[in-house]
Design an enzyme around this catalytic site. Structure first.
Site, mmCIF file in Angstrom:
data_model
loop_
_atom_site.group_PDB
_atom_site.id
_atom_site.type_symbol
_atom_site.label_atom_id
_atom_site.label_comp_id
_atom_site.label_asym_id
_atom_site.label_seq_id
_atom_site.Cartn_x
_atom_site.Cartn_y
_atom_site.Cartn_z
ATOM 1 N N ASN A 90 -0.507 -2.259 -6.802
ATOM 2 C CA ASN A 90 0.767 -2.492 -5.872
ATOM 3 C C ASN A 90 0.280 -3.207 -4.265
ATOM 4 O OD1 ASN A 90 3.744 -1.811 -4.797
ATOM 5 N ND2 ASN A 90 2.047 -0.706 -3.611
ATOM 6 N N TYR A 158 1.787 -16.950 -1.326
ATOM 7 C CA TYR A 158 2.244 -15.480 -2.085
ATOM 8 C C TYR A 158 2.652 -15.831 -3.556
ATOM 9 C CZ TYR A 158 4.985 -11.162 -2.611
ATOM 10 O OH TYR A 158 5.625 -10.141 -3.150
ATOM 11 N N GLY A 159 3.378 -16.689 -3.612
ATOM 12 C CA GLY A 159 4.186 -16.989 -4.839
ATOM 13 C C GLY A 159 2.992 -17.513 -5.818
ATOM 14 N N ALA A 160 2.294 -18.371 -5.444
ATOM 15 C CA ALA A 160 0.913 -18.689 -6.427
ATOM 16 C C ALA A 160 0.238 -17.669 -6.662
ATOM 17 C CB ALA A 160 0.281 -19.884 -5.421
ATOM 18 N N LYS A 162 0.840 -14.395 -6.866
ATOM 19 C CA LYS A 162 1.674 -13.979 -7.840
ATOM 20 C C LYS A 162 1.792 -14.418 -9.477
ATOM 21 C CE LYS A 162 2.792 -10.045 -5.295
ATOM 22 N NZ LYS A 162 2.045 -8.813 -5.375
HETATM 23 N N1 LIG Z 1 9.632 -5.746 -0.994
HETATM 24 C C1 LIG Z 1 10.022 -6.599 -1.697
HETATM 25 O O1 LIG Z 1 11.127 -7.191 -1.621
HETATM 26 C C2 LIG Z 1 9.377 -6.986 -2.910
HETATM 27 C C3 LIG Z 1 9.695 -7.959 -3.727
HETATM 28 C C4 LIG Z 1 8.922 -8.151 -4.904
HETATM 29 C C5 LIG Z 1 7.697 -7.893 -4.959
HETATM 30 N N2 LIG Z 1 7.058 -6.926 -4.135
HETATM 31 C C6 LIG Z 1 5.796 -6.375 -4.238
HETATM 32 O O2 LIG Z 1 5.952 -5.064 -4.271
HETATM 33 C C7 LIG Z 1 4.592 -4.476 -3.847
HETATM 34 C C8 LIG Z 1 4.970 -3.503 -2.645
HETATM 35 O O3 LIG Z 1 5.424 -4.029 -1.592
HETATM 36 P P1 LIG Z 1 6.178 -3.300 -0.424
HETATM 37 O O4 LIG Z 1 7.454 -4.370 -0.069
HETATM 38 O O5 LIG Z 1 6.422 -1.956 -0.766
HETATM 39 O O6 LIG Z 1 5.319 -3.557 0.970
HETATM 40 P P2 LIG Z 1 5.063 -2.522 1.910
HETATM 41 O O7 LIG Z 1 6.189 -1.683 2.230
HETATM 42 O O8 LIG Z 1 4.690 -3.494 2.987
HETATM 43 O O9 LIG Z 1 3.886 -1.523 1.557
HETATM 44 C C9 LIG Z 1 2.579 -2.088 1.248
HETATM 45 C C10 LIG Z 1 1.421 -1.147 1.255
HETATM 46 O O10 LIG Z 1 0.175 -1.742 0.679
HETATM 47 C C11 LIG Z 1 -0.609 -1.299 1.731
HETATM 48 N N3 LIG Z 1 -1.470 -2.508 2.121
HETATM 49 C C12 LIG Z 1 -1.271 -3.619 2.336
HETATM 50 N N4 LIG Z 1 -2.327 -4.592 2.228
HETATM 51 C C13 LIG Z 1 -3.174 -3.625 1.903
HETATM 52 C C14 LIG Z 1 -4.764 -4.119 1.526
HETATM 53 N N5 LIG Z 1 -5.143 -5.111 1.803
HETATM 54 N N6 LIG Z 1 -5.433 -3.074 1.067
HETATM 55 C C15 LIG Z 1 -5.020 -1.931 0.681
HETATM 56 N N7 LIG Z 1 -3.519 -1.642 0.891
HETATM 57 C C16 LIG Z 1 -3.015 -2.294 1.473
HETATM 58 C C17 LIG Z 1 0.128 -0.833 2.744
HETATM 59 O O11 LIG Z 1 -0.580 0.188 3.643
HETATM 60 P P3 LIG Z 1 -1.668 -0.421 4.924
HETATM 61 O O12 LIG Z 1 -1.103 -1.398 5.555
HETATM 62 O O13 LIG Z 1 -2.138 0.758 5.631
HETATM 63 O O14 LIG Z 1 -2.756 -0.940 3.989
HETATM 64 C C18 LIG Z 1 1.219 -0.118 2.358
HETATM 65 O O15 LIG Z 1 0.930 1.156 1.914
HETATM 66 C C19 LIG Z 1 3.909 -5.699 -3.657
HETATM 67 O O16 LIG Z 1 2.989 -5.985 -4.581
HETATM 68 C C20 LIG Z 1 4.760 -7.016 -3.161
HETATM 69 O O17 LIG Z 1 4.318 -8.279 -3.555
HETATM 70 C C21 LIG Z 1 7.911 -6.630 -3.016
#
Ligand SMILES: NC(=O)c1ccc[n+]([C@@H]2O[C@H](COP(=O)([O-])OP(=O)(O)OC[C@H]3O[C@@H](n4cnc5c(N)ncnc54)[C@H](OP(=O)(O)O)[C@@H]3O)[C@@H](O)[C@H]2O)c1
Length: 245
Positions: A90, A158-160, A162
Site C-alpha cells: 500500500n 505516479y501513473g506510469a 502504477k
Molecule cells: N488517496 C487517493 O485518492 C488514492 C487514489 C488511488 C490510489 N491510492 C493509493 O492508495 C495507497 C494509499 O494512499 P493514501 O492516500 O492512503 O496515502 P497516505 O494517507 O499518504 O498514507 C501513506 C502511508 O504510506 C506510508 N509511506 C509513504 N511512503 C512510504 C515509504 N517510502 N515507505 C514506507 N511507508 C511509506 C506513510 O507513512 P510515512 O510517511 O510515515 O512513511 C503512510 O502510512 C497508495 O498506494 C496510493 O497510491 C490513493
C-alpha cells in the site's frame, strides 16, 4: 514454518494512516496478526493501538519500503509471527506535490517514484516468498490507481509507476500460481487522505470520501478463495466485484 497461535498473518505497508490503516484495522478485526510498516515510528505505534485492542498481535516496522534494511526487518517480523497469509503493498510515493508536468521532474524524483511504487513491492514479495509459499493459499494485494490507465496531465510519473505495478500484478499472478500464491491489483478510488491532499495542494478535497469507504470491498476480497481472484484488478469503490468462476 509453523503458526505460533493459529491466527493468520498480514503484512500491510504504509499502515500508519489513510488507506493502509483502514486495511490493517479491517484485518485485525478479522482475526489477523499484523506486521505494519511506515517510515515515521510514532504515528505507526499510535495507529496500531486500536488493532491491538481488537486482539491482534502487531509488529510495527518503522522503515522505508524501498530500503533493504526495511525488507529484512519485515522478513524478521514475519518469522517471529510464524506464518504469512496476506501482503498488502500500500505504501506509495506520489512525487512532488501539486501535480507538476512529467518533464518537470528531476531524475531523482522520477527514480524515487518508480523505486517505491514498483521495485519495492517486487523485492518485498520476493523476500517474503518462502512464508507465502508455505501458506495454504496466500494473497498479495498491490494498491494501484486510476492514474495507471488515465494518462492524466500532472500524474505522469505516479501513473506510469502504477501502470507498471498493474503489469507486475498480472505477471506474478501467472508466475506464482503453481506456488498457490495469488496476486491482485486494487484501485481504491479517490479518497480524502494526506497523499490526495498533496496532489491537490491547497485545494478543498472535502467532497472525497474517507478511506473507510473501501471496507465493504475488503470484506468481500478477504472472503474469497485467493485462487479465484488471482490476476484480477478491482475497483474498491465499485458497486459489486466478481471472482473468476
Ligand atoms: N488517496 C487517493 O485518492 C488514492 C487514489 C488511488 C490510489 N491510492 C493509493 O492508495 C495507497 C494509499 O494512499 P493514501 O492516500 O492512503 O496515502 P497516505 O494517507 O499518504 O498514507 C501513506 C502511508 O504510506 C506510508 N509511506 C509513504 N511512503 C512510504 C515509504 N517510502 N515507505 C514506507 N511507508 C511509506 C506513510 O507513512 P510515512 O510517511 O510515515 O512513511 C503512510 O502510512 C497508495 O498506494 C496510493 O497510491 C490513493
Amino acid at each position: 514454518m509453523t503458526s505460533e497461535n493459529g491466527r493468520p498473518v498480514a503484512v500491510v505497508t504504509g499502515a500508519s494512516r489513510g488507506l493502509g490503516s483502514v486495511v490493517a484495522n479491517f484485518l485485525a478485526g478479522s482475526g489477523y496478526d499484523i506486521v505494519a510498516t511506515a517510515r515515521a515510528s510514532s504515528p505507526l505505534h499510535e495507529a496500531a493501538r486500536p488493532w491491538e485492542r481488537l486482539g491482534a498481535t502487531v509488529v510495527p516496522v518503522s522503515a522505508a519500503v524501498e530500503d533493504s534494511a526495511g525488507r529484512a526487518a519485515v522478513q524478521s517480523a514475519v518469522h517471529t509471527l510464524g506464518r504469512l497469509d496476506v501482503v498488502v503493498h500500500n505504501a506509495s510515493e506520489l512525487g512532488p506535490s501539486g501535480r507538476p508536468k512529467l518533464l518537470a521532474l528531476s531524475p531523482d524524483q522520477l527514480e524515487t517514484v518508480l523505486r517505491v511504487n514498483v521495485v519495492a513491492p517486487v523485492l518485498l514479495t520476493k523476500a517474503l516468498l518462502p512464508p507465502l509459499k508455505a501458506a495454504p493459499a496466500a494473497l498479495v494485494v498491490n494498491i494501484t490507481s486510476d492514474a495507471a490507465v488515465g494518462a492524466y496531465p500532472g500524474w505522469g510519473a505516479y501513473g506510469a509507476s502504477k501502470a507498471a505495478l498493474d503489469l507486475v500484478t498480472r505477471t506474478l499472478a501467472q508466475e506464482l500460481a503453481d506456488d498457490h500464491v495469488s496476486v491482485v491489483a486494487v484501485d481504491p478510488g479517490d479518497m480524502r487522505t494526506a497523499m490526495h491532499q498533496a496532489a491537490y495542494l491547497g485545494e478543498d478535497i472535502s467532497d472525497r470520501p474517507l478511506p473507510d469507504v473501501t471496507v465493504p470491498f475488503w470484506a468481500w476480497l478477504f472472503g474469497q478463495s485467493p485462487a479465484r481472484v488471482n490476476g484480477l484488478r478491482f475497483q474498491a469503490q465499485g458497486e459489486r466485484w466478481e471472482a473468476n468462476p
